[in-house]
Design an enzyme around this catalytic site. Sequence first.
Site, PDB file in Angstrom:
ATOM      1  N   ALA A  43      13.509 -13.503 -31.836  1.00 14.93           N
ATOM      2  CA  ALA A  43      13.167 -14.737 -31.135  1.00 14.93           C
ATOM      3  C   ALA A  43      12.268 -15.615 -31.977  1.00 14.93           C
ATOM      4  O   ALA A  43      11.501 -15.130 -32.809  1.00 14.93           O
ATOM      5  CB  ALA A  43      12.453 -14.423 -29.814  1.00 14.93           C
ATOM      6  N   ASP A  81       8.651 -15.765 -19.135  1.00 14.72           N
ATOM      7  CA  ASP A  81       8.117 -16.454 -17.962  1.00 14.72           C
ATOM      8  C   ASP A  81       8.112 -17.967 -18.149  1.00 14.72           C
ATOM      9  O   ASP A  81       8.026 -18.723 -17.173  1.00 14.72           O
ATOM     10  CB  ASP A  81       6.689 -15.968 -17.681  1.00 14.72           C
ATOM     11  CG  ASP A  81       5.799 -16.021 -18.914  1.00 14.72           C
ATOM     12  OD1 ASP A  81       6.060 -15.238 -19.849  1.00 14.72           O
ATOM     13  OD2 ASP A  81       4.854 -16.822 -18.952  1.00 14.72           O
ATOM     14  N   TYR A 104       9.873 -24.482 -26.123  1.00 13.32           N
ATOM     15  CA  TYR A 104      10.091 -23.037 -26.214  1.00 13.32           C
ATOM     16  C   TYR A 104      10.784 -22.524 -24.953  1.00 13.32           C
ATOM     17  O   TYR A 104      11.769 -21.781 -25.033  1.00 13.32           O
ATOM     18  CB  TYR A 104       8.759 -22.313 -26.408  1.00 13.32           C
ATOM     19  CG  TYR A 104       8.849 -20.818 -26.233  1.00 13.32           C
ATOM     20  CD1 TYR A 104       9.419 -20.016 -27.212  1.00 13.32           C
ATOM     21  CD2 TYR A 104       8.380 -20.207 -25.072  1.00 13.32           C
ATOM     22  CE1 TYR A 104       9.518 -18.644 -27.051  1.00 13.32           C
ATOM     23  CE2 TYR A 104       8.474 -18.832 -24.901  1.00 13.32           C
ATOM     24  CZ  TYR A 104       9.038 -18.060 -25.890  1.00 13.32           C
ATOM     25  OH  TYR A 104       9.141 -16.699 -25.712  1.00 13.32           O
TER      26      TYR A 104
END
Length: 251
Positions: A43, A81, A104
């Site tokens: 990531a 989240d 993001y």
Amino acid sequence: MLGQDVVRAAGAVGYSRAELDVTDAAAVRDALGPDDVAINCAAWTDVDGAEEGEDEALRVNRDGARNVAEAAGAVVYVSSDYVFDGTKGEPYLESDAVNPLSAYGRTKLEGERATAEANPRHFIARSSWLFGPGGKNFVETMLGLGPEVRVVDDQVGCPTFTGHLADALVRLAGTEDFGVHHVAASGSCSWFEFARAIFARAGSETRAEPCTTADFPRPAPRPANSVLASERGNRLPTWQEGLDAYLGVRV
């Protein structure tokens, strides 16, 4: 951090970025096959950097995720989240509407969608506030400061130990319970409360003082509420247990 713990928990082959660039579709096809279950920990995690480098973040978080999902027989995509806007007054569930505030968050949501579109045998595993050995994390940052620090007290989440999360991801990958899963530590706290617990449990004399998000403006907006809960029965140990476990293994 998470990738190292997943390799440990799975007792399986793991690829570093140097060994396998997920944005290289041909290399991913060579590395993975239809009998493989891939846990995708690759990531772009520079939240503030993504505000100016969203296209680059998309190459990893969306395009790389699609490459892995297309090549593997089944795939776990680790998400965040930050796909939520943080305005809900209680923990977020898997069925709640997404609304990322930051670049993001948008790229992670695109990664979720790309994974789901590319492979029906997918698990989207959202977690929160990761810390663990093998990488830069909030615990180490706090323990490197002193004698007094100001820490944000108006962002709340579930600090999650990567050792606990890795074990849960490996277990999940062995099922056929496909779809979106929230997999984060039980309980919640603010960054300030987390910092106080770190100092207390580590025996540090550093003092923490609360402040607001506005006191420390950052390029990327953060959700005020990052607390995740699961309507699918997923449950990890508490964040306090995770902190104790980490302090017991850190060097």
